[in-house]
Motif scaffolding. Sequence first.
Motif, PDB file in Angstrom:
ATOM      1  N   LYS A  23       0.851  -1.193   0.000  1.00  0.00           N
ATOM      2  CA  LYS A  23       0.000   0.000   0.000  1.00  0.00           C
ATOM      3  C   LYS A  23       0.887   1.243   0.000  1.00  0.00           C
ATOM      4  O   LYS A  23       2.024   1.204   0.501  1.00  0.00           O
ATOM      5  CB  LYS A  23      -0.953   0.011   1.194  1.00  0.00           C
ATOM      6  N   THR A  24       0.372   2.324  -0.567  1.00  0.00           N
ATOM      7  CA  THR A  24       1.143   3.566  -0.628  1.00  0.00           C
ATOM      8  C   THR A  24       0.351   4.782  -0.177  1.00  0.00           C
ATOM      9  O   THR A  24       0.925   5.832   0.065  1.00  0.00           O
ATOM     10  CB  THR A  24       1.644   3.840  -2.062  1.00  0.00           C
ATOM     11  N   ALA A  25      -0.968   4.682  -0.074  1.00  0.00           N
ATOM     12  CA  ALA A  25      -1.821   5.794   0.371  1.00  0.00           C
ATOM     13  C   ALA A  25      -1.569   7.050  -0.454  1.00  0.00           C
ATOM     14  O   ALA A  25      -1.637   8.166   0.044  1.00  0.00           O
ATOM     15  CB  ALA A  25      -1.583   6.082   1.850  1.00  0.00           C
ATOM     16  N   GLY A  26      -1.255   6.859  -1.732  1.00  0.00           N
ATOM     17  CA  GLY A  26      -1.052   7.985  -2.624  1.00  0.00           C
ATOM     18  C   GLY A  26       0.283   8.679  -2.472  1.00  0.00           C
ATOM     19  O   GLY A  26       0.541   9.697  -3.116  1.00  0.00           O
ATOM     20  N   ALA A  27       1.156   8.136  -1.634  1.00  0.00           N
ATOM     21  CA  ALA A  27       2.462   8.760  -1.410  1.00  0.00           C
ATOM     22  C   ALA A  27       3.382   8.520  -2.604  1.00  0.00           C
ATOM     23  O   ALA A  27       3.189   7.595  -3.389  1.00  0.00           O
ATOM     24  CB  ALA A  27       3.105   8.203  -0.147  1.00  0.00           C
ATOM     25  N   GLU A  28       4.381   9.382  -2.741  1.00  0.00           N
ATOM     26  CA  GLU A  28       5.385   9.194  -3.794  1.00  0.00           C
ATOM     27  C   GLU A  28       6.164   7.912  -3.509  1.00  0.00           C
ATOM     28  O   GLU A  28       6.521   7.622  -2.375  1.00  0.00           O
ATOM     29  CB  GLU A  28       6.327  10.397  -3.808  1.00  0.00           C
ATOM     30  N   LEU A  29       6.412   7.143  -4.558  1.00  0.00           N
ATOM     31  CA  LEU A  29       7.082   5.863  -4.384  1.00  0.00           C
ATOM     32  C   LEU A  29       8.494   6.047  -3.842  1.00  0.00           C
ATOM     33  O   LEU A  29       9.215   6.968  -4.221  1.00  0.00           O
ATOM     34  CB  LEU A  29       7.139   5.111  -5.714  1.00  0.00           C
ATOM     35  N   ILE A  30       8.882   5.158  -2.944  1.00  0.00           N
ATOM     36  CA  ILE A  30      10.230   5.178  -2.389  1.00  0.00           C
ATOM     37  C   ILE A  30      11.200   4.649  -3.437  1.00  0.00           C
ATOM     38  O   ILE A  30      10.918   3.666  -4.125  1.00  0.00           O
ATOM     39  CB  ILE A  30      10.301   4.332  -1.105  1.00  0.00           C
ATOM     40  N   ALA A  31      12.331   5.285  -3.558  1.00  0.00           N
ATOM     41  CA  ALA A  31      13.327   4.897  -4.564  1.00  0.00           C
ATOM     42  C   ALA A  31      13.806   3.468  -4.330  1.00  0.00           C
ATOM     43  O   ALA A  31      14.067   3.078  -3.180  1.00  0.00           O
ATOM     44  CB  ALA A  31      14.520   5.854  -4.511  1.00  0.00           C
TER      45      ALA A  31
END
Length: 287
Positions: A23-31
């Motif tokens: 899940k990401t909750a709309g956050a920018e993806l972690i590199a």
Amino acid sequence: MNHETRGNMIQTPTFIIVETPIKTAGAELIAPELLEKQAQQAVICLTAVDYRTSRGTCIDERPREETDPRLSVPGGPDVYALAVNELIGTFEDSDMPAEERLRSTKKTINNGGILSGGHFICAANGVFATWIPAIGKHPDAMLAYAQSQMGDRYHPDAAHRVIENAIRFEDSHTYKGWNEQVLVNVLGSEAAEAIEKLRDVPHEGVTLVRNKIEGMTVDQNELYDRSVIGKGSFVFDDPYADKIEHVLASGPDAAEKKLLAEHAREMILAAVAGAVPNPELYQIDLN
């Protein structure tokens, strides 16, 4: 790359960063390079643990007080085993109260060589009656995660039976009023040793480490201190879960029960991942 782990065991672990976040909750993806660095830290923190002599704990990423590393499954071995029992239909059509179901489950795993364990302030235990119904309420997400993890072991009929058992779980209202004290009651005098205390820190992990190396776990305290993203990682020990499931899947239909339990395992992880307050969660597999 060779890594020497504590306990004088030599492993050659590898890791895989699962491409799709849980899940990401709309956050920018972690590199990806940061996720790889976190995976490398998890490898460094691998340590040998014998399930026959060590108590289990929950997958919680927060550091522990005054206990050695333990193998982990959601809620600890007793709560995890209870969840599996419900999802494979062990108590189907039974009017046994919730506490007695846990007591019966504890006896089964203890007799099978699995020691009881958990930690205080454990949401996987405290809101047990909430996250299992989530499996029945969000079947598409549960089925998709199970299929992505199981590959050729995935069977649609088995997966849908787990979903049906999650729906039956909620409809029965058996666990109305459930709270963490139920486990304490069942453990009795054993609770002081079996249930860990966590440091009073917030949930800040953004990774789930699925450790698939037999006889090993990731030292949560060390990984918390070494983390390069978030604080700590949730840790799930697949071989430990497998042993618990084998103990539960007894009788003439053991093979069928074990297959259901493997599907339940994936959906339990997916449901707990959705329930924890961490807005982001990326998966790292250690092999």
